[in-house]
Design a protein around this motif. Structure first.
Motif, short mmCIF file in Angstrom:
data_model
loop_
_atom_site.label_atom_id
_atom_site.label_comp_id
_atom_site.label_asym_id
_atom_site.label_seq_id
_atom_site.Cartn_x
_atom_site.Cartn_y
_atom_site.Cartn_z
N UNK A 4 0.91 -1.30 -0.13
CA UNK A 4 0.05 -0.23 -0.01
C UNK A 4 0.86 1.23 -0.10
N UNK A 5 1.94 1.09 0.60
CA UNK A 5 2.99 2.47 0.71
C UNK A 5 3.45 2.45 -0.78
N UNK A 6 3.97 1.55 -1.38
CA UNK A 6 4.42 1.57 -2.65
C UNK A 6 3.55 2.27 -3.65
N UNK A 7 2.24 1.61 -3.35
CA UNK A 7 1.45 2.23 -4.38
C UNK A 7 1.23 3.69 -4.04
N UNK A 8 1.02 4.12 -2.97
CA UNK A 8 1.09 5.70 -2.71
C UNK A 8 2.16 6.38 -3.59
N UNK A 9 3.28 5.89 -3.00
CA UNK A 9 4.49 6.68 -3.69
C UNK A 9 4.43 6.73 -5.03
N UNK A 10 4.08 5.56 -5.68
CA UNK A 10 3.91 5.47 -7.19
C UNK A 10 2.78 6.44 -7.66
N UNK A 11 1.88 6.66 -6.96
CA UNK A 11 0.71 7.67 -7.57
C UNK A 11 1.09 9.25 -7.35
N UNK A 12 1.92 9.17 -6.13
CA UNK A 12 2.65 10.48 -5.93
C UNK A 12 3.61 11.03 -7.13
N UNK A 13 4.16 10.07 -7.65
CA UNK A 13 5.15 10.02 -8.60
C UNK A 13 4.42 10.58 -9.93
N UNK A 14 3.40 9.90 -10.20
CA UNK A 14 2.53 10.12 -11.22
C UNK A 14 1.83 11.48 -11.33
N UNK A 15 1.60 11.91 -10.09
CA UNK A 15 0.94 13.15 -9.86
C UNK A 15 2.00 14.28 -10.18
N UNK A 16 3.03 14.04 -9.35
CA UNK A 16 4.20 15.42 -9.26
C UNK A 16 5.14 15.60 -10.48
N UNK A 17 5.63 14.22 -10.80
CA UNK A 17 6.55 14.07 -11.94
C UNK A 17 6.05 13.89 -13.50
N UNK A 18 5.24 12.84 -13.34
CA UNK A 18 4.40 12.81 -14.69
C UNK A 18 3.42 13.80 -15.05
N UNK A 19 2.89 14.30 -14.09
CA UNK A 19 1.73 15.23 -14.15
C UNK A 19 0.55 14.84 -14.94
N UNK A 20 0.08 13.79 -14.52
CA UNK A 20 -1.17 12.99 -15.14
C UNK A 20 -2.36 13.92 -14.73
N UNK A 21 -3.14 13.75 -15.34
CA UNK A 21 -4.51 14.41 -15.17
C UNK A 21 -5.39 13.78 -14.02
N UNK A 22 -6.12 14.47 -13.36
CA UNK A 22 -6.89 13.71 -12.30
C UNK A 22 -7.52 12.50 -12.77
N UNK A 23 -8.29 12.48 -13.80
CA UNK A 23 -9.03 11.45 -14.61
C UNK A 23 -8.14 10.10 -14.77
N UNK A 24 -6.95 10.28 -15.35
CA UNK A 24 -6.01 9.23 -15.46
C UNK A 24 -5.49 8.60 -13.95
N UNK A 25 -5.15 9.49 -13.13
CA UNK A 25 -4.72 9.20 -11.81
C UNK A 25 -5.58 8.39 -10.99
N UNK A 26 -6.94 8.72 -11.15
CA UNK A 26 -8.04 7.85 -10.66
C UNK A 26 -8.26 6.50 -11.31
#
Length: 302
Positions: A4-26
């Motif tokens: 669960x912690x690895x998934x959280x960090x991965x999602x943070x990476x997608x949001x901050x670094x990859x700058x994916x849209x909220x829809x894609x992040x969901x």
């Protein structure tokens, strides 16, 4: 590292670094939540305990649960991306999802009109127009004829300028996907319809071919609406849209010529595998001919 912690960090990476849209992040979050639930059900709570065989089993479980091929592909892509991130972070020694392939989505054959129905449809503005719609009918006949004559995409047709048409040489130049241009032949019926429209067309903005009666370029949506209008006016048995005319163009051309490479060039497909779907349509036609004509195609009816 717990899963669960690895998934959280991965999602943070997608949001901050990859700058994916909220829809894609969901979408990523939903897919990785499924992974976490499946893993927890088998006692897997640490990311480096993920293995290929259980992942294959979970993929099959999701499939049995009714998840479609595209959804399975997206789920596996999310898991594979998580594995690649964990590998770079040093949490894994190998990506357990790297060698897994999701089932392929079934290719849907495009709907099309047969040759007779296509001919009747593109001529319909000349036969079903009311007396007050003569200029609209002339314009719309040119639109329908050109779609079917040359296999244009909707965006290609709406963007046409008169400078792109060589009526004397019966050719049209279009700019398609990837900003790639191609030169296409224009059939005699479409050529006549375009000549008729040019004589009646109003002065247009930016040299646009297809416009309103006030000279404003028709939008994609407006052209779709006009195609739908003529389908209703002619009591068409099925909904007709611009892409159906493009499909009909490709299938009828392949049926007659058998030249897949030429059809690819005319359609502007970068990859011939995109064009190969029309070989299935062609086979359907051949199968019908065989069933109706071959003396031993059908069982003994005596």
């Amino acid at each position: 590292m717990e899963l669960d912690a690895a998934i959280d960090q991965f999602l943070q990476h997608l949001r901050a670094v990859k700058q994916l849209s909220p829809h894609t992040l969901d979408a990523y979050r939903r897919d990785l939540t499924k992974l976490q639930q499946l893993a927890a059900a088998e006692g897997v709570v640490v990311i480096d305990e993920l293995r290929e065989m259980p992942l294959r089993g979970w993929l099959a479980q999701l499939h049995r649960g009714g998840l479609g091929a595209k959804s399975l592909q997206r789920w596996l892509s999310a898991v594979r991306s998580l594995g690649a991130f964990a590998l770079r972070e040093g949490w894994l020694k190998a990506n357990p999802a790297a060698g897994i392939r999701a089932p392929k989505a079934e290719k849907k054959l495009p709907k099309l009109l047969d040759a007779d129905a296509a001919g009747e449809f593109v001529e319909s503005p000349g036969t079903t127009a009311s007396s007050g719609d003569e200029r609209l009918a002339v314009r719309d006949r040119a639109i329908l004829e050109l779609f079917y004559s040359s296999g244009l995409r909707l965006s290609e047709l709406s963007a046409l300028n008169w400078a792109d048409l060589d009526l004397r040489a019966a050719e049209v130049r279009v700019t398609g996907k990837g900003n790639k241009s191609r030169q296409l032949p224009v059939g005699s019926q479409a050529l006549q319809a375009l000549q008729d429209w040019r004589r009646q067309a109003p002065a247009a903005e930016a040299d646009a071919v297809f416009t309103t009666m006030k000279g404003k370029r028709l939008s994609n949506r407006a052209i779709q609406a006009r195609v739908a209008h003529w389908a209703r006016a002619g009591n068409a048995e099925q909904r007709v849209h611009p892409h159906m005319l493009r499909h009909s163009f490709a299938s009828h051309l392949l049926e007659s010529s058998g030249d897949l490479r030429a059809v690819q060039e005319l359609l502007g497909h970068a990859d011939i595998s995109t064009t190969q779907i029309y070989t299935h349509l062609d086979f359907q036609h051949l199968a019908k001919v065989y069933d109706s004509a071959h003396p031993r195609a059908k069982g003994d009816k005596s």
